[in-house]
Design an enzyme around this catalytic site. Structure first.
Site, PDB file in Angstrom:
ATOM      1  N   HIS A 121       0.857  -1.187   0.000  1.00  0.00           N
ATOM      2  CA  HIS A 121       0.000   0.000   0.000  1.00  0.00           C
ATOM      3  C   HIS A 121       0.895   1.239   0.000  1.00  0.00           C
ATOM      4  CE1 HIS A 121      -2.861   2.973   1.661  1.00  0.00           C
ATOM      5  NE2 HIS A 121      -3.830   2.156   1.303  1.00  0.00           N
ATOM      6  N   ASP A 198       2.875  -4.146   8.255  1.00  0.00           N
ATOM      7  CA  ASP A 198       1.621  -3.435   7.993  1.00  0.00           C
ATOM      8  C   ASP A 198       0.501  -4.456   8.148  1.00  0.00           C
ATOM      9  OD1 ASP A 198      -0.677  -2.387   6.884  1.00  0.00           O
ATOM     10  OD2 ASP A 198       0.254  -1.709   5.028  1.00  0.00           O
ATOM     11  N   GLN A 201      -4.752  -4.988   7.020  1.00  0.00           N
ATOM     12  CA  GLN A 201      -5.706  -5.953   6.479  1.00  0.00           C
ATOM     13  C   GLN A 201      -5.669  -7.279   7.228  1.00  0.00           C
ATOM     14  OE1 GLN A 201      -7.963  -5.185   4.324  1.00  0.00           O
ATOM     15  NE2 GLN A 201      -7.180  -3.194   3.709  1.00  0.00           N
ATOM     16  N   CYS A 364      -4.730   2.473  -3.806  1.00  0.00           N
ATOM     17  CA  CYS A 364      -3.497   2.983  -3.186  1.00  0.00           C
ATOM     18  C   CYS A 364      -2.350   1.996  -3.380  1.00  0.00           C
ATOM     19  CB  CYS A 364      -3.707   3.273  -1.702  1.00  0.00           C
ATOM     20  SG  CYS A 364      -4.837   4.633  -1.388  1.00  0.00           S
TER      21      CYS A 364
END
Length: 406
Positions: A121, A198, A201, A364
């Protein structure tokens, strides 16, 4: 599959859009909120609204207790060893920027390497681009396999003695790919690099254990796991956070302020300058309680079954291309696709005309779009409140769109 009565907890789903019952398939962008979270937010603003840490009155004490209680909820959610390792942020983007700006600026030098992948992302690309520009570091990309997965061999091959940071999505917001973060962390640490995860999700769908993963930093957002917007958290190993300098300065994060010099509070407050997102943190904690009561393992299994069903049904739509792993067991509840001859924005518009909400665009992830050799895609993302009937409505809508544009 989860009990379909879960849908009753989400008042927003009980409506029609353009004359059709709403089918919400955009949870990867933001999930819907159960009434249990909405009621907690309402209660805070009705009865406990006050600033935290700064007062001795009853409302201030209650707000502080709930705010710090939310931090403990996040600690348990991630299985962090200490609540001092939990920093409240505005979300994943802010958390990743904090790591790049604070840890990165202090520890990265010219010629050092930062490794990411093509699937990241923008929030996990741009902070590292800026860090590389500022320090003279080298930003390296790990290429993906044909099915959009990451090869551990390629991860290992990318590492050198100059590698200092590896940063990667746990789950791709486009491909749905679930990356082997624990194994990648082991490779990074073998090269004395830190691992940044990250988990935007991943947190809504997969049980997380930062001690088992052994990652150095992990970030997630509340609004993707049934919580409010504008709130998230950064986990960081205590020793790393203690050595880092804050990037925002002002009230709340200070210990002593003189005319020409100041000192900071201890962890975690030195990274939470200004009035924090109090209601957001309390609401996010309520959302974590909600999904944990259902069970992350049950949610993950529900999504695997739902995606497997949807992907099988979507095969019947001629000209439809699905991106990412073909095995539903290797992906989260995300299906990204294109319909031959139809722009994703047009496809999403036709679906919306039939009450079906999907996302269209580059999500993104412009470098990933280039890797896929497309300008944009459509994306259906499923969550705990979705059903096989929702998948059937999606497939029906795709068939209608195909006929519409023929």
């Amino acid at each position: 599959m989860l009990n379909p009565d879960i849908r009753n907890d989400f008042p927003i789903l009980d409506q029609e859009v353009n004359g059709f019952p709403l089918v919400y398939l955009d949870s990867a962008a933001t999930s819907q909120k159960p009434r249990q979270v909405i009621e907690v937010l309402e209660h805070y603003y009705k009865y406990d609204n006050a600033n935290v840490h700064r007062g001795v009155h009853t409302l201030g004490n209650r707000a502080t207790e709930d705010y710090e209680g939310a931090r403990e909820t996040v600690r348990k959610f991630l299985n962090a060893s200490s609540d001092k390792e939990i920093i409240f942020t505005r979300g994943t983007t802010t958390a990743l920027n904090l790591v790049a700006d604070s840890y990165g600026r202090a520890n990265i030098s010219e010629g050092d390497e930062i490794i990411i992948t093509y699937m990241e992302h923008h929030s996990n690309i741009i902070p590292w681009q800026q860090l590389a520009k500022a320090t003279g570091a080298v930003l390296k990309y790990i290429d993906l396999e044909e099915d959009g997965t990451v090869s551990l061999e390629k991860v290992s091959d990318a590492m050198t003695d100059r590698t200092k940071i590896v940063s990667m999505m746990y789950v791709s917001n486009v491909l749905g790919t679930v990356n082997p973060i624990k194994e990648i962390t082991e490779i990074a640490h073998a090269h004395d690099a830190i691992m940044v995860v990250d988990a935007a999700q991943a947190a809504p769908h997969i049980a997380l254990d930062v001690q088992d993963l052994d990652c150095d930093f992990l970030a997630f957002s509340g609004h993707k796991l049934c919580g409010p917007t504008g709130i998230g958290a950064l986990y960081g190993k205590k020793a790393l956070l203690e050595a880092m300098e804050p990037t925002e300065f002002g009230g709340e994060m200070i210990d002593f302020v003189g005319l020409y010099d100041s000192t900071w509070k201890e962890l975690p407050w030195k990274f939470e300058g200004g009035t924090p997102i109090i209601a957001g943190a309390i609401g996010m904690a309520a959302a974590i309680d909600y999904i944990q009561a259902i069970g992350l393992d049950a949610i993950e299994q529900h999504e695997h079954e739902l995606v497997a069903y949807a992907m099988e049904q979507m095969k019947s739509v001629e000209g439809l291309e699905i991106y990412g792993p073909r095995d539903a067991g290797k992906r989260a509840g995300i299906i990204t696709f294109n319909l031959e001859g139809v722009h994703p924005h047009d496809l999403a518009t036709v679906l919306d005309m039939n009450g079906i909400a999907v996302r269209a665009g580059h999500h993104c992830c412009q470098p990933l779009m280039k890797w896929l050799d497309v300008s944009a895609t459509a994306r259906a993302s499923f969550y705990l409140y979705n059903t096989k009937e929702d998948a059937d409505r999606l497939v029906e809508g795709l068939r209608m769109a195909k006929e519409y544009f023929q």
